[in-house]
Write an enzyme that holds these catalytic residues in place. Structure first.
Site, PDB file in Angstrom:
ATOM      1  N   SER A 183      -2.847  -6.913  -0.794  1.00 12.64           N
ATOM      2  CA  SER A 183      -2.710  -5.644  -0.074  1.00 12.64           C
ATOM      3  C   SER A 183      -3.861  -5.386   0.884  1.00 12.64           C
ATOM      4  CB  SER A 183      -2.619  -4.488  -1.066  1.00 12.64           C
ATOM      5  OG  SER A 183      -3.791  -4.445  -1.884  1.00 12.64           O
ATOM      6  N   ASP A 184      -4.954  -6.109   0.726  1.00 14.73           N
ATOM      7  CA  ASP A 184      -6.089  -5.971   1.639  1.00 14.73           C
ATOM      8  C   ASP A 184      -6.903  -7.251   1.595  1.00 14.73           C
ATOM      9  OD1 ASP A 184      -8.486  -5.261  -0.465  1.00 14.73           O
ATOM     10  OD2 ASP A 184      -6.615  -4.294  -1.050  1.00 14.73           O
TER      11      ASP A 184
ATOM     12  N   ARG B 114       2.245  -8.739 -14.950  1.00 13.15           N
ATOM     13  CA  ARG B 114       1.684  -7.736 -14.048  1.00 13.15           C
ATOM     14  C   ARG B 114       2.152  -8.044 -12.628  1.00 13.15           C
ATOM     15  NH1 ARG B 114      -1.862  -4.679 -11.363  1.00 13.15           N
ATOM     16  NH2 ARG B 114      -3.517  -5.640 -10.134  1.00 13.15           N
TER      17      ARG B 114
ATOM     18  N   MET C  89      -8.079  -5.543 -10.796  1.00 16.01           N
ATOM     19  CA  MET C  89      -8.760  -4.793 -11.842  1.00 16.01           C
ATOM     20  C   MET C  89      -8.090  -4.844 -13.225  1.00 16.01           C
ATOM     21  SD  MET C  89     -10.057  -1.405  -9.751  1.00 16.01           S
ATOM     22  CE  MET C  89     -11.272  -0.980 -11.003  1.00 16.01           C
TER      23      MET C  89
END
Length: 238
Positions: free
Chosen positions: A205-206, A88, A182
């Site tokens: 990303s955050d 992933r 997730m």
């Protein structure tokens, strides 16, 4: 072989697959990272591509969002298309202050609040762990990637994106958790059940603490470091 969610023919997928969540990111990886990439499936807009990277066959297939979606695609790849390894390459939210935007997280394990994998064996809480050889190869690859801040450890795979749970991230950080996402736990559980190999190499990303975030365009485009680490891990661990 055509499954309910993949329209590829036998042999269309390489033994090794990169798996972002976003179909547009899958297309961008195929266009910028693979040589001679060809589209092999696009059921429901979930695109899969196969080409070569450094002379080796390599595929990319989007997973969609969440554990149910990644579990469907990973199961079909492992069970029906002869895929051996899935990495992933998605995004995650950093938890500790030391984890910054655009850093790479190699997820050696994935905690989860989902009941999906808990129902695989009655009465057993399964561990969700990456394949050791893939994880080691990714750490070794990251060590040689200039300018890449890499963190190695567990992540938290959540069924919820917006649910507020005061104190949760403090507790997760106290247990060494690096980021929240997730899909990783679902992928790891599926690989274990299907006899495959799996890893998540994530781009931050955050940030949960600092309310920082990349833009949607940056999320789609800023994948090169994680993809390079993931592809190198697949190559060197095969």
């Amino acid at each position: 072989m055509v499954t309910p969610h993949i329209s590829a023919a036998p042999g269309d997928f390489a033994p090794d697959v990169l798996m972002p969540g976003d179909p547009r990111r899958a297309r961008r990886i195929a266009e910028t990272f693979l040589q001679d990439a060809r589209l092999v499936t696009e059921v429901r807009g979930i695109e899969g591509w196969t080409g070569t990277h450094r002379g080796r066959p390599l595929s990319v297939l989007a997973s969609g969002m969440g554990m149910p979606s990644v579990t469907i695609y990973a199961t079909e790849l492992f069970r029906f298309y002869g895929v051996r390894s899935i990495v992933r390459v998605g995004t995650a939210g950093g938890i500790p202050q030391a984890v910054g935007l655009r850093d790479v997280v190699v997820a050696t394990a994935a905690h989860t609040d989902s009941a999906m994998s808990g129902r695989r064996i009655e009465g057993v809480h399964l561990s969700h762990a990456a394949s050791f050889d893939l994880a080691k190869a990714a750490v070794d690859a990251a060590a040689g990637a200039a300018g890449t801040a890499v963190h190695v450890g567990p992540v938290f795979t959540s069924d919820h994106f917006y649910l507020a749970r005061p104190g949760l991230f403090d507790q997760l950080e106290a247990h060494g958790t690096l980021a929240v996402e997730m899909e990783a736990a679902g992928l790891y559980a599926t690989a274990a059940a299907e006899g495959g190999r799996a890893l998540a190499v994530l781009t931050v990303s955050d940030h949960i603490r600092r309310a920082e975030a990349l833009t949607p365009a940056e999320r789609e485009a800023d994948f090169e470091r994680a993809v390079t680490v993931a592809a190198t891990a697949l190559e060197t661990s095969s």
